[in-house]
Design a protein around this motif. Structure first.
Motif, PDB file in Angstrom:
ATOM      1  N   GLN A   1      49.583  59.473  -4.061  1.00 45.30           N
ATOM      2  CA  GLN A   1      48.426  60.021  -4.989  1.00 45.30           C
ATOM      3  C   GLN A   1      49.852  60.124  -6.247  1.00 45.30           C
ATOM      4  OE1 GLN A   1      45.552  62.470  -3.466  1.00 45.30           O
ATOM      5  NE2 GLN A   1      43.991  60.995  -3.924  1.00 45.30           N
ATOM      6  N   ASP A   2      50.465  60.317  -5.872  1.00 43.20           N
ATOM      7  CA  ASP A   2      51.676  60.888  -7.234  1.00 43.20           C
ATOM      8  C   ASP A   2      52.319  59.457  -7.363  1.00 43.20           C
ATOM      9  OD1 ASP A   2      51.177  63.485  -6.915  1.00 43.20           O
ATOM     10  OD2 ASP A   2      52.040  64.320  -5.786  1.00 43.20           O
ATOM     11  N   ALA A   3      52.474  59.095  -6.900  1.00 42.49           N
ATOM     12  CA  ALA A   3      54.172  57.781  -6.632  1.00 42.49           C
ATOM     13  C   ALA A   3      53.005  57.402  -8.046  1.00 42.49           C
ATOM     14  CB  ALA A   3      53.761  56.607  -5.596  1.00 42.49           C
ATOM     15  N   SER A   4      53.971  56.448  -8.876  1.00 40.42           N
ATOM     16  CA  SER A   4      53.628  55.283  -9.902  1.00 40.42           C
ATOM     17  C   SER A   4      54.587  53.834  -9.870  1.00 40.42           C
ATOM     18  CB  SER A   4      54.023  55.345 -11.408  1.00 40.42           C
ATOM     19  OG  SER A   4      54.956  56.931 -11.813  1.00 40.42           O
ATOM     20  N   GLY A   5      54.784  53.013 -10.444  1.00 43.37           N
ATOM     21  CA  GLY A   5      55.051  51.690 -10.072  1.00 43.37           C
ATOM     22  C   GLY A   5      54.454  51.065  -9.137  1.00 43.37           C
ATOM     23  N   SER A   6      55.533  50.182  -8.683  1.00 41.47           N
ATOM     24  CA  SER A   6      54.825  49.290  -7.441  1.00 41.47           C
ATOM     25  C   SER A   6      56.299  49.052  -6.648  1.00 41.47           C
ATOM     26  CB  SER A   6      54.406  48.070  -7.954  1.00 41.47           C
ATOM     27  OG  SER A   6      55.611  46.870  -8.997  1.00 41.47           O
ATOM     28  N   SER A   7      56.171  48.491  -5.733  1.00 42.16           N
ATOM     29  CA  SER A   7      57.386  47.875  -5.179  1.00 42.16           C
ATOM     30  C   SER A   7      57.439  46.470  -4.536  1.00 42.16           C
ATOM     31  CB  SER A   7      57.615  49.162  -3.655  1.00 42.16           C
ATOM     32  OG  SER A   7      58.185  50.429  -4.384  1.00 42.16           O
ATOM     33  N   LYS A   8      57.996  46.086  -4.898  1.00 41.07           N
ATOM     34  CA  LYS A   8      58.086  44.450  -3.816  1.00 41.07           C
ATOM     35  C   LYS A   8      58.977  44.489  -2.397  1.00 41.07           C
ATOM     36  CE  LYS A   8      58.714  42.210  -7.982  1.00 41.07           C
ATOM     37  NZ  LYS A   8      59.616  41.559  -9.107  1.00 41.07           N
ATOM     38  N   ASP A   9      58.738  43.394  -1.896  1.00 38.01           N
ATOM     39  CA  ASP A   9      59.545  42.811  -0.788  1.00 38.01           C
ATOM     40  C   ASP A   9      59.168  43.641   0.449  1.00 38.01           C
ATOM     41  OD1 ASP A   9      61.400  40.774  -2.188  1.00 38.01           O
ATOM     42  OD2 ASP A   9      63.135  43.559  -1.781  1.00 38.01           O
ATOM     43  N   PHE A  10      57.927  43.636   0.556  1.00 36.28           N
ATOM     44  CA  PHE A  10      56.863  43.629   1.959  1.00 36.28           C
ATOM     45  C   PHE A  10      56.522  41.930   2.301  1.00 36.28           C
ATOM     46  CE2 PHE A  10      55.644  47.277  -0.663  1.00 36.28           C
ATOM     47  CZ  PHE A  10      56.118  47.908  -0.029  1.00 36.28           C
ATOM     48  N   VAL A  11      57.383  41.285   3.293  1.00 31.38           N
ATOM     49  CA  VAL A  11      57.417  40.258   3.621  1.00 31.38           C
ATOM     50  C   VAL A  11      56.628  40.549   5.182  1.00 31.38           C
ATOM     51  CG1 VAL A  11      59.073  37.915   4.222  1.00 31.38           C
ATOM     52  CG2 VAL A  11      60.086  40.249   2.985  1.00 31.38           C
TER      53      VAL A  11
ATOM     54  N   VAL B   1      54.860  38.648   8.119  1.00 28.92           N
ATOM     55  CA  VAL B   1      55.248  37.736   9.136  1.00 28.92           C
ATOM     56  C   VAL B   1      54.744  35.856   8.955  1.00 28.92           C
ATOM     57  CG1 VAL B   1      54.356  36.945  12.020  1.00 28.92           C
ATOM     58  CG2 VAL B   1      54.270  39.288  10.947  1.00 28.92           C
ATOM     59  N   ASP B   2      53.626  36.244   8.312  1.00 23.94           N
ATOM     60  CA  ASP B   2      53.558  34.518   7.822  1.00 23.94           C
ATOM     61  C   ASP B   2      54.808  33.772   6.733  1.00 23.94           C
ATOM     62  OD1 ASP B   2      52.784  35.620   5.633  1.00 23.94           O
ATOM     63  OD2 ASP B   2      50.425  34.634   5.595  1.00 23.94           O
ATOM     64  N   GLY B   3      55.627  34.890   6.208  1.00 22.06           N
ATOM     65  CA  GLY B   3      56.681  34.755   4.976  1.00 22.06           C
ATOM     66  C   GLY B   3      55.940  34.558   3.133  1.00 22.06           C
ATOM     67  N   GLN B   4      55.302  35.704   3.800  1.00 18.00           N
ATOM     68  CA  GLN B   4      54.018  35.752   2.183  1.00 18.00           C
ATOM     69  C   GLN B   4      54.924  37.018   1.629  1.00 18.00           C
ATOM     70  OE1 GLN B   4      50.000  35.620   1.629  1.00 18.00           O
ATOM     71  NE2 GLN B   4      50.031  37.721   0.475  1.00 18.00           N
ATOM     72  N   HIS B   5      55.700  37.065   0.915  1.00 20.90           N
ATOM     73  CA  HIS B   5      56.005  38.467  -0.039  1.00 20.90           C
ATOM     74  C   HIS B   5      55.022  39.122  -1.101  1.00 20.90           C
ATOM     75  CE1 HIS B   5      60.809  37.314   0.346  1.00 20.90           C
ATOM     76  NE2 HIS B   5      59.986  36.561   1.428  1.00 20.90           N
ATOM     77  N   ASP B   6      54.951  40.395  -0.470  1.00 27.14           N
ATOM     78  CA  ASP B   6      54.184  41.267  -0.763  1.00 27.14           C
ATOM     79  C   ASP B   6      53.957  41.736  -2.412  1.00 27.14           C
ATOM     80  OD1 ASP B   6      51.583  39.207   0.000  1.00 27.14           O
ATOM     81  OD2 ASP B   6      51.339  40.942   0.992  1.00 27.14           O
TER      82      ASP B   6
ATOM     83  N   ALA C   1      65.734  44.744  11.965  1.00 25.61           N
ATOM     84  CA  ALA C   1      65.676  43.744  12.343  1.00 25.61           C
ATOM     85  C   ALA C   1      65.028  42.787  11.101  1.00 25.61           C
ATOM     86  CB  ALA C   1      65.332  43.384  13.455  1.00 25.61           C
ATOM     87  N   GLY C   2      64.662  43.099  10.353  1.00 24.70           N
ATOM     88  CA  GLY C   2      63.805  42.349   9.228  1.00 24.70           C
ATOM     89  C   GLY C   2      62.445  41.627   8.943  1.00 24.70           C
ATOM     90  N   LEU C   3      62.142  42.148  10.377  1.00 22.50           N
ATOM     91  CA  LEU C   3      59.741  42.673  10.810  1.00 22.50           C
ATOM     92  C   LEU C   3      59.901  43.493  10.624  1.00 22.50           C
ATOM     93  CD1 LEU C   3      61.151  41.458  14.471  1.00 22.50           C
ATOM     94  CD2 LEU C   3      61.252  39.553  12.901  1.00 22.50           C
ATOM     95  N   LEU C   4      59.238  43.533   9.475  1.00 23.00           N
ATOM     96  CA  LEU C   4      58.817  44.274   7.945  1.00 23.00           C
ATOM     97  C   LEU C   4      56.704  44.736   8.563  1.00 23.00           C
ATOM     98  CD1 LEU C   4      60.709  43.767   5.274  1.00 23.00           C
ATOM     99  CD2 LEU C   4      61.343  45.338   6.916  1.00 23.00           C
TER     100      LEU C   4
END
Length: 124
Positions: A71-81, A83-88, A29-32
């Protein structure tokens, strides 16, 4: 006594299978961003971008807590939205693939402790 968990401001404890189903429904539902509170006063935060998720456990509202790591991951991921609308955006090492994050939540809600095979960053 077994620790019980409630969603947000609700007062009725939620079963582990219900929480996992609810998390998946909220993501669809887009509630992340979802917060759970335990009967012992701990909080569990679950923030997703539909592919990865950050899982945080805090002992109380003033506790910076600890979060699960890949620990084995590299890079970064966007679009952690939030509740207050902030995109992290988070480093991938600070998040888990969604399926693994749900397994971590399942383990915490079932046993009260993080799974031993997952690395944790202590942010205190």
């Amino acid at each position: 006594m077994v620790e019980t968990w409630v969603l947000g401001d609700e007062t009725v404890p939620t079963s582990t299978p219900t929480v996992l189903e609810m998390l998946q429904e909220r993501i669809r539902a887009g509630l992340l961003e979802t917060w759970l509170t335990s009967s012992s006063g701990r909080s569990l935060a679950f923030m997703s971008n539909t592919e990865r998720a950050m899982v945080i456990i805090m002992n109380d509202e003033d506790d910076p807590g600890e979060h699960a790591m890949d620990q084995d991951a590299s890079g970064s991921s966007k679009d952690f939205v939030l509740v207050d609308g902030q995109h992290d955006e988070y480093p991938d090492e600070d998040t888990l693939p969604l399926a693994e994050a749900l397994q971590v939540v399942n383990h915490i809600l079932t046993t009260g402790a993080p799974p031993p095979h997952v690395a944790w960053s202590i942010d205190r």
